[in-house]
Design an enzyme around this catalytic site. Structure first.
Site, PDB file in Angstrom:
ATOM      1  N   ASP A 115      78.137   9.643 148.430  1.00  0.00           N
ATOM      2  CA  ASP A 115      78.167   9.136 149.800  1.00  0.00           C
ATOM      3  C   ASP A 115      76.802   8.551 150.179  1.00  0.00           C
ATOM      4  O   ASP A 115      75.776   9.249 150.121  1.00  0.00           O
ATOM      5  CB  ASP A 115      78.514  10.328 150.704  1.00  0.00           C
ATOM      6  N   ASP A 137      85.595   0.104 153.903  1.00  0.00           N
ATOM      7  CA  ASP A 137      86.946   0.481 154.327  1.00  0.00           C
ATOM      8  C   ASP A 137      87.040   0.359 155.853  1.00  0.00           C
ATOM      9  O   ASP A 137      86.224   0.955 156.566  1.00  0.00           O
ATOM     10  CB  ASP A 137      87.240   1.920 153.903  1.00  0.00           C
ATOM     11  N   ARG A 212      85.440  -8.516 144.805  1.00  0.00           N
ATOM     12  CA  ARG A 212      86.856  -8.299 144.524  1.00  0.00           C
ATOM     13  C   ARG A 212      87.675  -8.221 145.822  1.00  0.00           C
ATOM     14  O   ARG A 212      88.731  -8.822 145.942  1.00  0.00           O
ATOM     15  CB  ARG A 212      86.988  -6.976 143.752  1.00  0.00           C
ATOM     16  N   TYR A 213      87.151  -7.517 146.817  1.00  0.00           N
ATOM     17  CA  TYR A 213      87.898  -7.372 148.072  1.00  0.00           C
ATOM     18  C   TYR A 213      87.976  -8.673 148.843  1.00  0.00           C
ATOM     19  O   TYR A 213      88.979  -8.942 149.492  1.00  0.00           O
ATOM     20  CB  TYR A 213      87.323  -6.233 148.938  1.00  0.00           C
ATOM     21  N   GLU A 214      86.943  -9.470 148.752  1.00  0.00           N
ATOM     22  CA  GLU A 214      87.041 -10.777 149.413  1.00  0.00           C
ATOM     23  C   GLU A 214      88.151 -11.593 148.766  1.00  0.00           C
ATOM     24  O   GLU A 214      88.951 -12.230 149.461  1.00  0.00           O
ATOM     25  CB  GLU A 214      85.717 -11.551 149.339  1.00  0.00           C
TER      26      GLU A 214
END
Ligand SMILES: C[S@@+](CC[C@H](N)C(=O)[O-])C[C@H]1O[C@@H](n2cnc3c(N)ncnc32)[C@H](O)[C@@H]1O
Length: 242
Positions: A115, A137, A212-214
């Site tokens: 974290d 997230d 990757r998320y874009e």
């Protein structure tokens, strides 16, 4: 690594591990991670980011939630004079970044496989020249908003650990999270939003590769926003009164 009782109240939301790692990735976790992983010794002195890297390192950049690590590895390959710290508790992603580090022989990357808030609590002030938080997230349900990385408390911590003149980069494909984050970031007097026209937040700068998320967001027809802030040397109120 997280045995310090002071930090036990922190809970990582989301997955720590997905599919079982292939043997080659397991070997990287066993052999390479201990060499470049950041260990938080209980109640030690604050960590000075520059001390984690070779002499001559000019700046230190931190990426929170690097996912599979493609953005961090891309940057590290192009800026050997910069030390990169990546934080992510998702172990499959950590192993993917280790793979890229090994293939490209990158010597300027350190990993905190946990974290980010634990690490930020231990970093000395003013040592991070660039902080990237890319597609964190969004936790869209209202009752989960407190799990978000962009909270007032964390924004203040980002400003604490950043160097004067440093840059904070944030991206999201979730409009409500984007708006809520922008309000909190604008409220932090040590940050100045660098956008001067709409394209400045609609378009990604050239020195910022797609993650990757874009890619997933664009495939799904969602337009991301890209926010860049300067970490001011003094508060904005002070800056305006000069
Ligand atoms: C939606 S993914 C985005 C990954 C990558 N930045 C991208 O754009 O493709 C969010 C990432 O944040 C990581 N994450 C979640 N909570 C975190 C925390 N407290 N500290 C560091 N990383 C965290 C997750 O494990 C995940 O890899």
């Amino acid at each position: 690594m997280t045995g310090n009782p002071k930090y036990r109240r922190l809970v990582v939301f989301g997955r720590r591990q997905g599919h079982r790692l292939r043997p080659q990735r397991q070997a990287l976790m066993r052999d390479l991670l201990p060499q470049i992983g950041i260990d938080l010794t209980p109640d030690g002195d604050p960590i000075q980011p520059r001390d984690l890297f070779a002499d001559g390192t000019k700046e230190v950049w931190l990426e929170i939630g690097f996912g599979a690590g493609e953005h961090l590895a891309w940057q590290a390959a192009r800026r050997p004079d910069v030390g990169f710290i990546g934080c992510d508790p998702f172990l499959n992603g950590v192993s993917a970044l280790l793979d890229q580090i090994a293939i490209e022989n990158l010597s300027n990357v350190r990993i905190f496989p946990d974290d980010a808030r634990l690490l930020m609590a231990r970093l000395g002030g003013g040592g991070i020249n660039r902080l990237c938080l890319l597609f964190p997230d969004p936790w869209p349900k209202r009752r989960h908003h407190k799990r978000r990385m962009v909270t007032r408390e964390n924004v203040a911590r980002f400003a604490d650990i950043m160097a004067d003149g440093g840059e904070f980069r944030f991206a999201t494909d979730h409009p409500e999270y984007g708006r809520a984050s922008l309000i909190k970031l604008l409220d932090e007097p040590r940050f100045r939003w660098l956008a001067e026209r709409p394209d400045d937040w609609r378009e990604r700068p050239d020195d910022w590769p797609e993650t990757r998320y874009e890619g997933k967001a664009r495939e799904a027809g969602r337009a991301p926003m890209f926010l860049r802030f300067e970490r001011l040397a003094c508060s904005r109120a002070q800056a305006n009164s000069v």
